[in-house]
Write an enzyme that holds these catalytic residues in place. Structure first.
Site: not given
Ligand code: NOJ
Length: 913
Positions: A510, A513, A586
């Protein structure tokens, strides 16, 4: 959430404000290309072109700057052309994206079939394609069957900023004339040549301006798709001034929908489709990229004006595509199709196909930020069993670690991670844990210490380790572009290095980017330095790709090369499909986000990334029960199927909304498990033949104009049409059933319709509108277990849907579901089913594979059988016939055979008389 140092780190505070992100007007290279491009006309010196074995080379010179560029045209196996344009003698090498092409593409010799000083016509001598180069002004036309399908630089937008010595040094050398940007521009702050401001951030550019751009005109095309990732429609829209599609990987919490801003990943590749031809343009550049699209209004021909071609197309139109990148070179692949499936193969030849996923990963995944502790995991796991809901994977987000130090466990919450994994293993289930690219700066954290010692972090422009804030507080970022860093990182996944991990633990990458909370646009400064002394700006969009690559490699290595990995990544680039799955980040628990998940996933799918999904339920906020149910129903028919929710949202495990909703969610998930043999077979097709799993209608119906803009429904493979309900309180949905020669069967009611019409389907809360295409055979499982692992030996069923010609075809793929033995030892089973002249035949589709299975086909269900059979018999390979009992329903034209015992891996026939 745990405090990081004194401050609480919260993505909500940082990211939700859209002003944090740039629009085009704030991007200096965009402004430059828009303002300055018209000033330079390029001329090609074709008289001195060299036509070599691999490529044809010639110079192109800007009339204004007189600096020359080197153009190379390659013919590549499988009807691909490649055009590379670089400076002939750059001050220093310019970045060329490595590691994306699977191997050096095999070239085919191009020969010149005519030409003079003003033009050169190249052909590979095999097909009908010609590459027509014009000298002045420089332009390339791609010609097929005497018709120009694509023109390059016909709008004169070729733009190439030459690397220069900074003005001050140039003045000292008294050599002002030979520079490509005149000195008067130098002082114009808004051009951002050597320095670019954005809010409090100043991007100092040691190499000065280095952007590139080029236009492509697609003749007769008005339907374009691709260039993920945007929360936008599947069909690309025309861009207005200042509103280009942006490809710049960014962490945008709760991204706005119907917006062209860049979000987590980038694939600089688009497809154009018209009746009779599909094309692809793959712009291999990993720096920030903008794409403008403009369709010229169509001209209607009157009947008397129509020649044969015009008659077929009725409307001639043209779409111009303008690519602009901040740096690097122009390296573009033209995929000439002509069919959608050819374009998929051409693109996969360059960047690889979808990795074959382990079977478990096609089941349902349960995630939440965060499951609190081992007990929580135990209870949620038990909840699935109690409510008789299958699931395969439990997920742990960042809180499972010791203070966001990846590869560690929070000892209070997860004192015995192996015990927890053993519990999951006992149910044939798996665990996925998160591992982000930022590493907490902590002299007592061994991952940090080792990376620091070896110089494995990205550096800042002053030469120290780059430091930025993310979940753990101040962190440094692993430089995954360095092969040594990747090798070392892969090694962190060995069982001895990763304490508490077992072979049922898989990984989620995660924030790659990369996300840097206080950085410009929440990411890394462009002047940070990577391996090979490259600036971050050169390769920003490929950073996440490399992390997933290293992680997947790590999981393979820990199994000594035996087991297939599963790695989910948020950030991605062209070719990420080789390393695992991607999700759409998200999203929000609103109906509009459920709806947009379909076009977003279709776009990923056609750009090679078949294994994709969106957070079921919506990550941010609390979905009402109806939305959650609809989201499960949609997710069950999308490739990567995971429920996830952010912190501080209400718990939403499937059984928390009352018995009725539990039943509906159970039913949706069970439908997913029933269809697993079909899903797995589709993934095999994606893996070996680059055919997307989730397909927009235009791919299956390329000759049907009405299908080109459809994005509220899609095909799953070539057999199922899915139209998820994405509106609240829906009592009907309008389903477009394409194809005038098709017949479609409602999978629930078995009602059928002829194609080329829109039908109004009544929907209740338990309706998932899914239609089987006449002419297809879909393999299913007839019983569903606790997880995929419980279903290995369970029986199969075949759903046969007859075409208007009373025939049907289908296929089935099976292997051990987890290892590479399908590849190295050919341990797989590939069968084909055909129903023709009232005989259903199971035969071998690929003699190379051997994977005997004891499983039986116990149920065959035929849709569209118009007359009642007098007998049904099975015939085994030794010629023995046996009668079987059957039920025929004349009203619905269905035939049902049950309690069969036909081995799935053997040849047999079923005769319906
Ligand atoms: C951002 C991610 O997109 C999300 O899915 C995750 O729960 C949070 N970071 C925390 O790791």
């Amino acid at each position: 959430m745990e405090a990081a140092g004194k401050e609480e780190i919260s993505v909500e505070d940082e990211a939700v404000d859209k002003n944090i992100f740039k629009d085009c007007s704030k991007i200096a290279f965009y402004r430059r290309q828009k303002q300055l491009s018209r000033r330079a006309t390029y001329q090609a010196s074709l008289d001195s072109a060299t036509i070599g074995k691999d490529s044809t080379k010639f110079q192109i010179i800007s009339e204004t700057t007189k600096v020359s560029l080197l153009a190379e045209v390659y013919g590549i196996e499988g009807n691909i052309f490649r055009l590379k344009i670089n400076e002939e003698t750059p001050l220093k090498p310019r970045y060329e994206v490595p590691d994306v092409l699977t191997s050096k593409p095999s070239t085919v010799r191009l020969i010149s079939c005519s030409g003079d000083a003003d033009s050169l016509v190249l052909t590979d001598g095999k097909g009908d394609l010609k590459c027509n180069i014009t000298a002045n002004p420089f332009k390339i036309d791609l010609v097929s069957q005497e018709e120009v399908v694509m023109s390059i630089n016909s709008l004169g937008q070729l733009y190439f900023e030459h690397l220069q010595i900074p003005l001050k040094q140039r003045a000292a050398k008294e050599n002002k004339e030979d520079t490509s940007v005149d000195a008067s521009q130098e002082d114009q702050e808004d051009l951002g040549l050597w320095e670019e401001k954005f809010g409090k951030f100043v991007d100092v550019k040691v190499n000065g301006p280095a952007s590139v751009g080029l236009d492509f005109s697609l003749h007769g095309f008005e339907h374009l798709y691709g260039i993920p990732q945007h929360a936008e429609s599947h069909q690309l829209k025309n861009t207005s001034d200042g509103d280009a599609y942006r490809l710049y990987n960014l962490d945008v919490y709760g991204y706005k929908i119907h917006d062209k801003m860049g979000i987590y990943g980038s694939v600089p590749y688009l497809l154009a489709h018209k009746l009779g031809r599909t094309l692809g343009i793959f712009w291999l550049n990993a720096s920030e990229t903008l794409v403008e699209i403009n369709t010229e209004p169509a001209v209607k021909y009157t009947l008397t004006q129509m020649g044969p071609v015009a008659a077929k197309q009725k409307v001639r139109c043209r779409t111009d595509v303008h690519w602009m990148s901040e740096s690097g070179i122009i390296d573009v692949f033209l995929l000439t199709g002509p069919t959608p499936s050819d374009v998929f193969k051409q693109y996969s030849y360059l960047t690889g196909t979808q990795a074959m996923p382990p079977l478990f990963s096609l089941g349902y995944h349960q995630c939440r930020w965060n499951y609190e502790d081992e007990q929580d995991i135990k209870e949620v796991d038990a909840g699935f069993d109690e409510h008789d809901i299958p699931y395969d994977v439990m997920w742990l987000d960042i809180e499972h670690t010791e203070g966001k130090r990846y590869f560690t466990w929070d000892k209070k919450r997860f004192p015995n991670p192996k015990r927890m994994q053993e519990l999951l293993r006992s149910k044939n289930r798996k665990l996925v844990v998160i591992s982000d690219p930022h590493i907490k700066i902590d002299p007592n954290y061994s991952v940090y210490v080792k990376a620091k010692e070896q110089g494995f972090f990205v550096r800042n422009h002053e030469g120290g380790d780059f430091e930025g804030v993310c979940w753990p507080g101040l962190s440094s970022y692993l430089d995954f572009t360095n092969p040594k860093v990747r090798e070392w990182y892969s090694g962190l996944f060995t069982f001895s290095a990763y304490q508490g991990s077992t072979d049922i633990l898989y990984i989620w990458n995660d924030m790659n980017e990369p996300s840097v909370f206080r950085g410009p646009e929440l990411t890394m400064q462009k002047n940070a330095i990577h391996h090979g002394n490259w600036e971050h700006r050169e390769l920003h969009n490929i950073y996440g790709f490399y992390q997933q690559m290293a992680t997947a490699e790590g999981l393979i290595q820990r199994s000594k090369g035996k087991e297939r990995p599963f790695v989910l990544t948020r950030s991605f680039f062209a070719g990420s499909q080789k390393y695992g799955a991607v999700w759409t980040g998200d999203n929000t628990a609103e109906w509009s986000y459920l709806k947009i998940s379909i076009p977003m996933l279709l776009t990923l799918s056609i750009t090679g990334i078949s294994f994709c999904g969106a957070d079921v339920g919506g990550f941010i906020g609390n979905p009402e029960a109806e939305l959650l149910v609809r989201w499960y129903q949609a997710g069950a028919y999308q490739p990567f199927f995971r429920g996830h929710a952010t912190m501080n949202t209400k718990r939403r495990e499937p059984w928390l909304f009352g018995e009725e909703y539990t039943r509906l969610i159970r039913e949706a998930i069970r439908q997913r498990y029933t269809l697993l043999p079909y899903w797995y077979s589709l993934f095999y097709r994606a893996h070996v033949a680059a055919q997307p799993v989730m397909r927009p209608l235009w791919i299956e119906f390329p000759e049907e104009l009405d299908a080109f803009g459809v994005e509220d429904e899609y095909m799953l493979g070539s057999a199922l049409l899915v139209h998820p309900v994405t509106e609240p309180k829906a009592s009907t949905v309008d389903v477009f059933l394409p194809g005038s020669n098709e017949v479609w069967y409602d999978c629930k009611t078995f009602a059928h319709w002829e194609g080329a019409r829109t039908v109004k389907i009544p929907v209740a809360l338990d309706t998932i509108p899914v239609f089987q295409r006449g002419g297809s055979i879909v393999p299913i499982k007839t019983t569903v277990g606790k997880s995929t692992g419980y279903m290995t030996d369970s029986p199969y069923g075949l759903r046969v849907a007859l075409s208007t010609k009373d025939s049907a075809m289908g296929e089935f793929y099976l292997d051990d579901g987890h290892s590479f033995r399908y590849l190295h030892q050919k341990q797989f089973l590939h069968r084909k089913f055909s129903f023709l002249s009232d005989v259903l035949i199971n035969s071998c589709a690929d003699e190379r594979g051997h994977y005997p299975s004891k499983c039986v086909v116990e149920q065959i269900f035929v849709l569209g059988l118009k007359k009642q059979p007098s007998s049904v018999t099975t015939r085994s390979s030794d010629g023995k016939d046996e009668p079987v009992a059957f039920t025929y329903c004349a009203q619905m034209s269905t035939l049902r055979l049950e309690k069969l015992s036909l081995n799935i891996s053997a040849d047999w026939e079923v005769h319906v008389r």
